[in-house]
Design a protein around this motif. Structure first.
Motif, PDB file in Angstrom:
ATOM      1  N   PHE A 271      15.048  -0.762 114.809  1.00 43.25           N
ATOM      2  CA  PHE A 271      15.055  -0.776 116.269  1.00 43.25           C
ATOM      3  C   PHE A 271      15.948   0.322 116.831  1.00 43.25           C
ATOM      4  O   PHE A 271      16.128   0.411 118.045  1.00 43.25           O
ATOM      5  N   SER A 272      16.503   1.161 115.954  1.00 47.90           N
ATOM      6  CA  SER A 272      17.467   2.170 116.384  1.00 47.90           C
ATOM      7  C   SER A 272      16.878   3.572 116.438  1.00 47.90           C
ATOM      8  O   SER A 272      17.073   4.294 117.415  1.00 47.90           O
ATOM      9  N   SER A 273      16.160   3.985 115.378  1.00 47.88           N
ATOM     10  CA  SER A 273      15.616   5.345 115.330  1.00 47.88           C
ATOM     11  C   SER A 273      14.735   5.491 114.096  1.00 47.88           C
ATOM     12  O   SER A 273      14.792   4.677 113.164  1.00 47.88           O
ATOM     13  N   VAL A 274      13.952   6.558 114.079  1.00 45.93           N
ATOM     14  CA  VAL A 274      13.173   6.887 112.890  1.00 45.93           C
ATOM     15  C   VAL A 274      14.110   7.178 111.724  1.00 45.93           C
ATOM     16  O   VAL A 274      13.837   6.783 110.579  1.00 45.93           O
ATOM     17  N   ALA A 275      15.212   7.855 112.003  1.00 38.35           N
ATOM     18  CA  ALA A 275      16.169   8.177 110.947  1.00 38.35           C
ATOM     19  C   ALA A 275      16.703   6.910 110.290  1.00 38.35           C
ATOM     20  O   ALA A 275      16.864   6.851 109.057  1.00 38.35           O
ATOM     21  N   GLU A 276      16.990   5.888 111.099  1.00 38.10           N
ATOM     22  CA  GLU A 276      17.492   4.637 110.530  1.00 38.10           C
ATOM     23  C   GLU A 276      16.386   3.897 109.787  1.00 38.10           C
ATOM     24  O   GLU A 276      16.648   3.231 108.784  1.00 38.10           O
ATOM     25  N   THR A 341      23.876   0.024 112.441  1.00 37.70           N
ATOM     26  CA  THR A 341      23.474   0.421 113.783  1.00 37.70           C
ATOM     27  C   THR A 341      22.486  -0.586 114.373  1.00 37.70           C
ATOM     28  O   THR A 341      21.754  -1.263 113.658  1.00 37.70           O
ATOM     29  N   TYR A 342      22.487  -0.669 115.694  1.00 37.52           N
ATOM     30  CA  TYR A 342      21.548  -1.531 116.413  1.00 37.52           C
ATOM     31  C   TYR A 342      21.495  -1.071 117.860  1.00 37.52           C
ATOM     32  O   TYR A 342      22.431  -0.436 118.361  1.00 37.52           O
TER      33      TYR A 342
END
Length: 756
Positions: A271-276, A341-342
């Motif tokens: 839910f944070s980024s493509v990288a995550e 991360t969130y």
């Protein structure tokens, strides 16, 4: 998922893994068809109330993303991805559908296999339930039109799919972000065999349609390099590597496969980024071995489900039980990444990072504070600490404790303020590994402060609190316009009274005497909507006169999803006080008798879930034993239609679990669990610290269901309830059953406590 990560994610679970394979009892298709139960047929309104709205979810307990076959290509409210009655599959979805709800999916992505000639429209294909295998850790289906077998398994944040062709052919995979609004983005890198993108999430209820400030991100790796790639929008195919902001769009990848050859894909989500999403995939699935990933997933479910071992000869009851436990272990949902991360709550600063622990969301709070979360308070108190901490973070980031936090946003859905009830029930049970002071500050704000217009419109604060504080109830003149559920004044009054009681118990524990006194008084506000002439609750105007006409057994505008007769019994904090208003405990018993005799008990509506256990507050607890056993058999079954109405994030299932083991938390804040006759011969609860509670039934004949006597650790036990501390100590609870009703637990001293 690698070993290190598996240990981290399952740290909340007991360490013992039992040899008996209990995952084989789980039926993920249960609840995917319209309910066939008795009460559902009588009381459910047309539409979604007749469905349990569960899906055959493949994932891990409380995981970020579930994986499901898709028969409905939409993220529309009350339309789950999978309906048992449907005959066509149009993909395999990474879903954030809230199990058993009438809400909507969000941030999802679908992969659809197609063989032969590429099609990007009208590609849905027939399937047969006879060719399905569905388990918590695994799903398999044959698609005869495409001569392709699809299989899925998962980790906490990631999934793996495996496609096997039955003859030499081209295999195309469509990757479709499921944005009903056409706002998705998707890219494909043919050289690397990778796809990534996102599907923006939107709010529901308060602020309906506004962006939440985060998306469902995905990162996909193919096990082979595709020979053809491109993008599409409906039937239009383009030789490009990305597409965005188009309805019914996505990308495709084509492969040449031999008969029996398999193509595997790995999908990371965030839910944070493509990288995550990529990082989550790199951490959780480091192999292309499908069987290895599935084995880890099965072990995770085996570990979770084995926290309760049931023994008996009835295999159907075991199927219902472990399916219920599977459903009760779906939510709240993991929202934080492997890195911690969130997305910030309520669309604030985009990305935050935890120093430790996990962040959770999708709290169907009106439902799950009653039994699903109390079940976790017994089995997984360490996870409860993280759930409460997540609620505190939401309150601090949005400046108000959310009422019903879903989609990582304020919703103000349903009635009451049950985040308070949940936190209070954790506090009173000694589960306090979080910032208690911060939690109290937020709960107190909800109970005493009126939000400004902007905050109120945005879903912050209690609905109609100013009226409630002025009158001691919410009068009919206040239609509660700024809410998804409008009006419902009596139900709101009753539920706020319980929440006030809940917060008063925290205030008492923190020596906040003035707050305790005020809240304790407000906990009796249920009296203000009780009509002594009818013996039931009723709509009331500001000048004190009652709403007309009065229909005890019809849905009324001042009641939430039910009738005045059904909602009258929602006074879990003061059952003795309610009995007094009715004329004594015999009058309470008669009122309960009337409800059941008129067939007005509706098991599909959560505020009635405590009703069958309320006979333990009278001199006839044997009637609890009788009606609970009847509900267990009439309102639950195996098979697709075996759940009574919406499962609501596991609450309906949690009721079954508690009732089947012979316990129920009528008032979760008190920690007192009503004792009734268990469904199984022996139940073993695996508790923290390697402790066990064994509940052993002693019968003279197989049909015995009435309690004759109870012993706790060998000593006669006279109370008709057991406290949370006694449960958590472990030991042996012997319950002796007989064929006819008895007088066990019928004395006044045996009954649970009430407010006075």
């Amino acid at each position: 998922m690698n070993l290190k990560l598996t240990i981290l994610f399952l740290a909340c679970l007991p360490v013992t893994i039992h040899s008996q394979d209990v995952t084989r009892y789980v039926q993920p298709l249960s609840g995917t068809a319209s309910s066939t139960t008795t009460a559902a047929q009588k009381h459910s309104e047309a539409g979604s109330e007749k469905n349990a709205n569960t899906i055959p979810a493949v994932g891990l307990p409380f995981g970020m993303t579930q994986w499901t076959p898709q028969t409905r290509a939409t993220e529309t409210k009350c339309i789950p991805p999978y309906f048992y009655k449907d005959s066509l599959i149009n993909g395999f979805r990474g879903t954030h559908w809230i199990s058993g709800s009438c809400m909507q999916d969000y941030g999802s992505v679908t992969i659809m296999p197609i063989t032969g000639q590429l099609k990007t429209k009208d590609f849905a294909t027939p399937f047969s339930h006879d060719k399905e295998i569905s388990a918590p850790d695994y799903y398999k289906v044959e698609l005869p039109t495409y001569d392709c077998i699809t299989e899925m398994t998962a980790t906490a944040r990631c999934g793996m799919m495996q496609f096997t062709l039955q003859h030499d052919d081209s295999l195309y995979l469509l990757v479709i972000p499921n944005s009903d609004r056409g706002e998705s983005v998707v890219h494909i890198d043919a050289a690397k065999g990778e796809v990534w993108g996102y599907n923006p999430a939107h709010r529901i209820y308060q602020g309906w349609g506004n962006k939440t400030g985060f998306s469902g991100y995905f990162f996909i790796q193919f096990g082979k390099i595709p020979v053809r790639t491109g993008a599409f929008q409906e039937e239009n195919m383009m030789a490009i590597d990305s597409i965005h902001d188009q309805k019914n769009s996505g990308v495709f990848a084509g492969f040449k496969l031999k008969k029996g050859e398999q193509l595997r894909i790995r999908i990371g989500t965030s839910f944070s980024s493509v990288a995550e999403a990529r990082k989550n995939l790199q951490a959780e699935i480091i192999t292309w071995n499908f069987t290895s990933v599935q084995t880890n997933a099965k072990q995770a479910w085996q570990r979770a489900l084995s926290q309760i071992q049931v023994q008996g000869d009835n295999e159907k009851n075991k199927r219902i039980f472990y399916t219920a436990l599977y459903h009760a272990f779906q939510h709240p949902r993991l929202y934080s990444d492997v890195s911690g991360t969130y997305p910030s709550f309520a669309g604030g600063s985009p990305i935050r990072k935890l120093a430790n622990g996990q962040y959770y969301d999708d709290f169907s709070m009106w439902d799950i504070y009653r039994a699903q979360l109390p079940l976790l308070q017994i089995l997984q108190p360490e996870r409860i600490d993280q759930l409460v901490s997540s609620l505190i973070l939401k309150g601090e980031q949005g400046r108000w404790l959310p009422i019903f936090p879903c989609w990582n946003s304020y919703t103000a859905a349903m009635v009451g303020d049950h985040a308070t009830a949940f936190i209070a029930s954790s506090f009173t049970k000694g589960i306090r590994n979080y910032d208690v002071g911060a939690a109290y500050k937020l709960m107190r704000q909800n109970a005493f402060d009126i939000p400004n217009n902007e905050d109120y419109t945005n879903g912050k604060g209690r609905r109609a609190l100013s009226s409630y504080l002025q009158y001691g109830y919410i009068p009919m003149e206040d239609s509660v316009p700024e809410a998804f559920h409008k009006k419902e004044q009596v139900s709101r009054t009753l539920e706020y009274a319980y929440d006030d009681y809940a917060l008063s118990m925290v205030a008492k524990g923190l020596n906040k005497t003035a707050d305790y006194t005020a809240l304790h008084k407000r906990a009796l506000n249920y009296r203000n909507v009780f009509d002594s002439r009818s013996g039931l609750v009723r709509g009331k105007y500001a000048d004190g006169h009652w709403y007309e006409p009065f229909n005890a057994d019809k849905r009324e505008p001042y009641i939430t999803e039910g009738t005045p007769r059904q909602y009258t019994f929602y006074v879990p904090q003061d059952v003795a006080g309610l009995a007094s208003l009715m004329g004594g405990d015999k009058a309470l018993e008669n009122a309960l008798d009337t409800l059941f005799a008129k067939n007005e008990y509706w098991h599909g509506n959560e505020p009635g879930h405590q009703i069958p256990f309320m006979y333990n507050f009278t001199t006839a607890p044997w009637k609890t034993q009788q009606v609970v056993r009847q509900i267990l058999y009439e309102e639950y079954s195996d098979g697709p239609g075996g759940l009574s109405g919406n499962d609501d994030a596991g609450q309906m299932s949690a009721w079954y679990i508690f009732a089947a083991i012979g316990l129920y938390p009528v008032d979760p804040v008190s920690g007192e669990h009503i004792v009734c006759s268990p469904l199984f011969n022996k139940i073993t609860l695996q508790l923290p610290g390697n402790k066990k509670l064994q509940i052993v039934c002693h019968k003279q004949t197989a049909g015995d269901s009435y309690i004759q006597q109870v012993k706790l650790n060998g000593t006669p036990y006279k109370k008709n309830f057991i406290t949370y501390p006694n449960i958590m100590k472990g030991g042996v609870l012997d319950i002796y059953l007989q064929a006819k009703p008895g007088n066990w637990g019928s004395s006044l001293n045996a009954q649970p406590a009430s407010m006075f």
